[in-house]
Design an enzyme around this catalytic site. Structure first.
Site, PDB file in Angstrom:
ATOM      1  CB  THR A  27     -35.151   9.726 -29.143  1.00 65.04           C
ATOM      2  OG1 THR A  27     -35.262  10.220 -30.852  1.00 65.04           O
ATOM      3  CG2 THR A  27     -33.561   9.687 -28.736  1.00 65.04           C
ATOM      4  CE  LYS A  70     -41.145  19.169 -26.593  1.00 61.30           C
ATOM      5  NZ  LYS A  70     -42.232  17.520 -26.709  1.00 61.30           N
ATOM      6  N   GLY A 108     -41.122   8.740 -28.988  1.00 60.14           N
ATOM      7  CA  GLY A 108     -41.697   8.860 -27.791  1.00 60.14           C
ATOM      8  C   GLY A 108     -41.417   9.847 -26.529  1.00 60.14           C
ATOM      9  CB  THR A 109     -38.385  12.152 -26.706  1.00 59.96           C
ATOM     10  OG1 THR A 109     -37.743  11.398 -27.285  1.00 59.96           O
ATOM     11  CG2 THR A 109     -37.862  13.025 -25.757  1.00 59.96           C
ATOM     12  N   GLY A 110     -41.406  13.193 -26.742  1.00 64.37           N
ATOM     13  CA  GLY A 110     -42.317  14.438 -26.396  1.00 64.37           C
ATOM     14  C   GLY A 110     -43.595  13.943 -25.500  1.00 64.37           C
ATOM     15  CB  CYS A 111     -45.702  11.032 -25.811  1.00 61.78           C
ATOM     16  SG  CYS A 111     -46.233  11.009 -27.413  1.00 61.78           S
TER      17      CYS A 111
END
Length: 266
Positions: free
Chosen positions: A209, A178, A211-214
């Protein structure tokens, strides 16, 4: 009645609701899957950061996993915060054991929070590399996690291929590196070592932003459970997350969450 695809998240709790188990279950619901959970840790967390974290015992994690898998079954698994080497090893063992063999696994190798708080013990690094990543159908590291796992530091889009190869050396079938922290468009690279897919989206001027990865990893898992190929699942997840980032909203005095329900508000 038709049964929705069943997806299991193995991750920590975010008391603020923007990341962790809470984000995973919201994402799965938004994408038409039935989310189930194995809680690995409890955090005291809000928009400003993580104030405390308490891992659960390995036997509690194992019991939750077996309870769900042995009765309900799963069509995809997503892992997030695993906190300690013991929990990483426990989860890796479960992912290759009865009821989970052959099931797509999305590994989000969570090391630090959005605010820079440690969410994984340094002693767990080798377990992530050599136990967890080999069990992954797709690994979803961000640039900090790539550097932490491999030593490869990405400063430009041209570095993404080298980063992907370094993660793939640990054994996941696919990796999506990412590149959201790079300048310009939000570009990610999906690779299995021979096949590449570059995913681009416009960068939205929104600081909320959390929580983007989860959310991305859970979206990939939900799409895999629905029968998509890895490239199809990642493309759909990227589209969902891009919309969620655009609709992110302020909460508290810090960084607010992405909006997991943005498609319901259009």
């Amino acid at each position: 009645m038709p049964i929705p695809p069943r997806v299991l998240t193995v991750a920590g709790s975010d008391s603020g609701g923007g990341a962790g188990i809470q984000a995973d279950l919201k994402t799965m619901l938004a994408l038409g899957a039935h989310g189930m959970s194995v809680l690995t840790a409890v955090t005291a967390q809000n928009s400003r950061g993580v104030q405390g974290a308490w891992p659960l015992p390995a036997e509690a994690v194992r019991a939750q996993f077996r309870s769900v898998v042995d009765d309900i079954g799963v069509q995809a698994v997503k892992t997030g915060m695993l906190a300690s080497a013991e929990l990483v090893e426990t989860v890796a063992e479960l992912l290759t054991g009865p009821g989970a063999q052959g099931v797509p696994v999305v590994v989000d190798p969570v090391g630090i929070s959005k605010h820079g708080d440690a969410l994984l013990a340094a002693s767990a690094l080798d377990a992530v590399r050599h136990k967890l990543l080999p069990a992954a159908t797709v690994a979803t590291p961000n640039l900090d996690e790539v550097a932490w796992l491999t030593g490869v530091r990405v400063t430009a889009e041209t570095d993404l291929r080298r980063a992907a190869d370094a993660i793939l050396a640990f054994g996941p079938r696919w990796v999506i590196v990412k590149g959201g922290h790079l300048d310009g468009d939000a570009v990610d690279l999906l690779s299995d070592g021979t096949e590449e897919h570059w995913l681009r989206a416009p960068r939205h001027d929104n600081r909320h932003t959390h929580g983007t990865g989860c959310t991305l990893a859970s979206a990939v898992a939900a799409e895999l459970a629905k029968g998509s190929t890895v490239p199809q699942a990642v493309a759909a997840a990227k589209d969902y997350v891009t919309g969620a980032i655009a609709a992110g909203f302020p909460l508290g005095g810090g960084i607010g969450p992405v909006d997991h329900g943005w498609r319901f508000r259009g």
